[in-house]
Design an enzyme around this catalytic site. Structure first.
Site, PDB file in Angstrom:
ATOM      1  N   GLY A  85       0.808  -1.208   0.000  1.00 42.79           N
ATOM      2  CA  GLY A  85       0.000   0.000   0.000  1.00 42.79           C
ATOM      3  C   GLY A  85       0.840   1.257   0.000  1.00 42.79           C
ATOM      4  N   THR A  86       2.104   1.128  -0.404  1.00 44.41           N
ATOM      5  CA  THR A  86       3.036   2.251  -0.379  1.00 44.41           C
ATOM      6  C   THR A  86       2.562   3.428  -1.216  1.00 44.41           C
ATOM      7  OG1 THR A  86       4.843   0.643  -0.165  1.00 44.41           O
ATOM      8  CG2 THR A  86       5.442   2.907  -0.746  1.00 44.41           C
ATOM      9  N   THR A  87       2.134   3.166  -2.448  1.00 41.73           N
ATOM     10  CA  THR A  87       1.716   4.243  -3.354  1.00 41.73           C
ATOM     11  C   THR A  87       0.521   4.986  -2.784  1.00 41.73           C
ATOM     12  OG1 THR A  87       2.451   2.883  -5.216  1.00 41.73           O
ATOM     13  CG2 THR A  87       1.078   4.781  -5.733  1.00 41.73           C
ATOM     14  N   HIS A 142      11.591   1.539   2.409  1.00 35.75           N
ATOM     15  CA  HIS A 142      11.302   0.121   2.581  1.00 35.75           C
ATOM     16  C   HIS A 142      12.279  -0.519   3.566  1.00 35.75           C
ATOM     17  CE1 HIS A 142       8.169  -0.048  -0.332  1.00 35.75           C
ATOM     18  NE2 HIS A 142       8.930   0.003  -1.409  1.00 35.75           N
ATOM     19  N   LYS A 303      -5.335  -3.897  -8.595  1.00 30.63           N
ATOM     20  CA  LYS A 303      -6.662  -4.041  -8.004  1.00 30.63           C
ATOM     21  C   LYS A 303      -6.776  -3.351  -6.653  1.00 30.63           C
ATOM     22  CE  LYS A 303      -7.860  -8.499 -10.138  1.00 30.63           C
ATOM     23  NZ  LYS A 303      -8.252  -9.914  -9.858  1.00 30.63           N
TER      24      LYS A 303
END
Length: 338
Positions: A85-87, A142, A303
């Site tokens: 869910g980084t973006t 990260h 998705k």
């Protein structure tokens, strides 16, 4: 950003030579070739260091990161394991922090013109601007918690960390799909023949960027319990189910709490919509643009669903991964959402 300060022996004679303390991991160039190598997990060659598998390029940057990183009070670091869910977190944090300057109602909002990864750079992968160029400064990483600079994690740093985690099975599938799309741009490891079964085996062994994933997550979770004022721990599944309440929580933690006037003006709803997967997928730069590495921005938007893993891996694979994760987390008190 500044070089590390000189330190000396407090008991030494006045005429003794003062020694400069080397930055952490300063001998990385010498030790890297001796570290265990994973060369069959695209898109990077990985080395095992300090309990985690990390790209060689990232490890080579550690000395510079540790010696130069000088965050200011209020700076925010967005941390995550890849494909967790980084973006989305980058978009939410950037939009929330900068809403006074860039209203989510404006058609010319930066997130309608730029990919979120252009708005919030990676600490260990991008060329970073000087911290004084924006206020507060926001970076993404990260890196495992244990490898963050002490200037970020230290008791007196004043900076804040927001961590987002995601169910390991969805992380596995999302990462495999992403790697198949972008690995050729890096030219380090061939991903064309990299099967989902191979990805599963590597992931279960912890041999992926930042892996083991559950160990990466657990350390940030533990720190969020110890210092909740410094580390905010978010779960992707809960954020998808309740985006508005989690955005309010994020804003309060970052020091820009949503006001009553903004609530009345439906600013939260506008931010949630602006940063939604549907909206971001339809931004021109995200549909047809490419990043500096040469791969399509569209690869970042798939998705974003919960339990999509059930469409890709078998029930036996799911049971096996759950067993590995449960064993690793036993006694910690932490459980992934599903």
């Amino acid at each position: 950003m500044a070089a590390p300060a000189a330190t000396g022996d407090a008991t030494a004679e006045p005429s003794a030579t003062v020694r400069l303390q080397p930055p952490p991991h300063h001998d990385m160039a010498q030790i890297l070739p001796s570290l265990p190598l994973e060369s069959q997990c695209p898109p990077f060659r990985l080395r095992h260091y300090s309990g985690f598998w990390l790209p060689e390029d990232v490890l080579m940057r550690l000395p510079s990161i540790h010696s130069r990183m000088k965050p200011r009070p209020g700076d925010v670091f967005l941390a995550s394991f890849p494909k967790s869910g980084t973006t989305w977190l980058k978009a939410l944090a950037f939009g929330t922090l900068n809403r006074a300057k860039h209203s989510p109602f404006h058609r010319d909002h930066p997130l309608r013109r730029r990919n979120p990864h252009e708005c919030v750079k990676f600490m260990e992968m991008d060329e970073l601007e000087e911290p004084g160029s924006s206020s507060p400064h926001v970076l993404s990483t990260h890196l495992p918690y244990s490898l963050l600079p002490k200037s970020v994690t230290g008791e007196g740093s004043g900076s804040k960390i927001v961590y987002i985690c995601r169910n390991p099975k969805d992380v596995l599938v999302s990462n495999w799909v992403f790697v198949k799309k972008v690995a050729s741009a890096f030219g380090q490891v061939d991903a064309q023949q990299f099967t989902l079964h191979e990805a599963f085996e590597k992931f279960c062994e912890g041999r992926s960027f930042g892996g083991p994933q559950w160990k990466h997550v657990l350390r940030y979770w533990e720190e969020s319990l110890r210092r909740p004022e410094m580390v905010l721990f978010l779960q992707y599944e809960e954020m998808l189910r309740q985006p508005a309440s989690n955005l309010r929580k994020l804003a309060k933690f970052m020091g820009c709490e949503v006001s009553k006037e903004e609530e009345d003006g439906r600013v939260v709803d506008a931010l949630v919509k602006l940063c939604s997967l549907h909206e971001m997928k339809n931004v021109e730069v995200n549909r047809h643009g490419r990043n500096r590495a040469g791969f399509e921005n569209a690869a970042f938007f798939r998705k974003g669903a919960i339990r999509d893993w059930s469409n890709h891996i078998t029930s036996n694979m799911a049971i096996e991964l759950d067993r590995i994760v449960d064993d690793a987390l036993q006694g910690s008190g932490f459980e992934f959402m599903d």
